[in-house]
Design an enzyme around this catalytic site. Sequence first.
Site, PDB file in Angstrom:
ATOM      1  N   GLU A 151       0.830  -1.214   0.000  1.00 41.20           N
ATOM      2  CA  GLU A 151       0.000   0.000   0.000  1.00 41.20           C
ATOM      3  C   GLU A 151       0.860   1.258   0.000  1.00 41.20           C
ATOM      4  O   GLU A 151       2.038   1.221   0.297  1.00 41.20           O
ATOM      5  CB  GLU A 151      -0.931   0.015   1.213  1.00 41.20           C
ATOM      6  CG  GLU A 151      -0.279  -0.292   2.552  1.00 41.20           C
ATOM      7  CD  GLU A 151       0.916   0.521   2.922  1.00 41.20           C
ATOM      8  OE1 GLU A 151       0.810   1.777   2.840  1.00 41.20           O
ATOM      9  OE2 GLU A 151       1.952  -0.053   3.302  1.00 41.20           O
ATOM     10  N   GLU A 187       4.615  -0.116   0.704  1.00 43.34           N
ATOM     11  CA  GLU A 187       4.695  -0.367  -0.747  1.00 43.34           C
ATOM     12  C   GLU A 187       4.661  -1.867  -1.074  1.00 43.34           C
ATOM     13  O   GLU A 187       4.808  -2.236  -2.236  1.00 43.34           O
ATOM     14  CB  GLU A 187       5.987   0.183  -1.371  1.00 43.34           C
ATOM     15  CG  GLU A 187       6.248   1.640  -1.183  1.00 43.34           C
ATOM     16  CD  GLU A 187       7.551   2.095  -1.853  1.00 43.34           C
ATOM     17  OE1 GLU A 187       8.226   1.266  -2.482  1.00 43.34           O
ATOM     18  OE2 GLU A 187       7.880   3.290  -1.746  1.00 43.34           O
TER      19      GLU A 187
END
Lengths: 336, 336
Positions: free
Chosen positions: B163, B304
């Site tokens: 994310e 990420e």
Amino acid sequence: MTSFLNFDSLAAISSAGLPATDAKAVAAARARQGALTKPPGSLGRLEALAEFMAGWRGTAQPKIDKAQALVFAGNHGVCAQGINPFPQEVTAQMVANFQHGGAAINQLCAVAGADLTVVALDLERPTGDFTQGPAMSEAETLSALRRGAEAVDPSADVLILGEMGIGNSTVAAALGLAVCGGEAASWVGAGTGADAAGIAHKADVVTKAVSLHRDATGMGVLAALGGREQAAICGAVLAARAARIPVILDGFICTAAVAPLHGTDPAFLDHCIVGHASREPGHTRLCEALGKDPVLRMDMALGEGSGAALALNILRSALACHNGMATFAEAGVAGG
Amino acid sequence: MTSFLNFDSLAAISSAGLPATDAKAVAAARARQGALTKPPGSLGRLEALAEFMAGWRGTAQPKIDKAQALVFAGNHGVCAQGINPFPQEVTAQMVANFQHGGAAINQLCAVAGADLTVVALDLERPTGDFTQGPAMSEAETLSALRRGAEAVDPSADVLILGEMGIGNSTVAAALGLAVCGGEAASWVGAGTGADAAGIAHKADVVTKAVSLHRDATGMGVLAALGGREQAAICGAVLAARAARIPVILDGFICTAAVAPLHGTDPAFLDHCIVGHASREPGHTRLCEALGKDPVLRMDMALGEGSGAALALNILRSALACHNGMATFAEAGVAGG
């Protein structure tokens, strides 16, 4: 002449002339890490690994074009004391398995992109039983050191070290105890499958051996209590240092192999990291004594260089981020 | 109809019909591990990972031909409370960085062999400020769940989730506190770079929000305190389960995103492992609550999907050993 690559006598192996890390390259790598598109320090250990590689390779953006894996195999006279449930023939059988590509280390090197070479050291001629006398003569020790050094590819960017030798978790415990002290019971573990009685017996054997060789110092500890694969690992570590090749040590046995270098001068191991924390209880203690924080914790206890090869994936990932990421300025991201 | 893939209402998402691991495949994988040329159990976590993959893929020798990485991005109304030093524009800037290949996740996916897709979720329309009301309406939540589910490639063998969203470590702390309880101070950390005062402020904001939404239960917690990327992660986890695709969750924010699923029924997360232990203090606590032991500990805190992608190397290594090693019988090694 004394120098770290002099294998004429064990006493001549000194840290004189030992290459050091390149502080300028480390600083440049650190500056680059600070400019990459991520919060400062957020890649944690990956940042430290990139800076470590930069220092030893002497460049702000080190690469791994060639990774060499060396696995040394030897047999041990202390097996006469019944310290291992497997027969010594398994050492040669596993070497054949390495050569045919069937072992864990073959698969792990394939995934991580390392070229594997296996060096079998006089398997038909085990070392002496160190509960009765020295494991190796000085000449035998120097010969194995030389063979280890000669096996190193000077064009490699990183070196992975591993070992195979039935009985060598007992050898590792003896080296750990002799160099770092403590009680034998805290240095022995199950190895390839000893039960509680077997572990207690290993502790007795190790206590006896370390007491017998209590006057050994420096690299003399390696001759008294080591084996050929331990000496070859030391030789490879020294040759790698000469070529400024960073080394990934494997678990308990591989780390214990270089304990005599640490005992001689801790600076010998500045270019070495430990790939993983072995399940063998002595390894945690040994890594603390050597000031090395293992990269991985996978509850493994296999040897062969398996944990070191696994850690190569992490090192490659660290350098991929270090070299491939955009800076804040390049990416037009605020906050750099 | 209620079922785990029903996105008509949040109350309809139930664990009815949830596929289970294939016990026969796990047993067959375990038997194979015992026959391979190594002491039993000596590959530790790698053996457990191979058996985990076998169970979810339903075969004794699972392979990873296709690894998918999905990174979901969203913006958060709670940023109005000044809980992050970066401007919200950075979310879109980092999405562009992902799309141009300049971020850590791009490099890590390249090393580990994962196909990366980035899904930006209405970045120009942040969620509501959850200190004032619910972050999302039920319709918004269901829409994001659906988008997450639709992004999953049903032909993948493993799914990596990550994310990006400025402010979402505060969202994660709120979800962790709401689902697992405790004190807000133990759920907040530095995130992308908050100082001590910033961390204390985050704790106050989280305390206020969780108190305001204390009546939310099950997936209602996700609507009240989550964001679009959190909902999309939940949707992807559910779609992966339907296709029997094992999931590697990333660190604190990604694990907190699925906490409402755990709160609804812990069985929702049986096919998920946690790739790494984040440096964010709340992650350790969250992993304990979820009964998940992270594969890696690298002191990272980036998000990420970075830690999940790194762990894919370990999973690939585990399967390479599992599928590629010789058995004792094949290699002619004694002791099997």
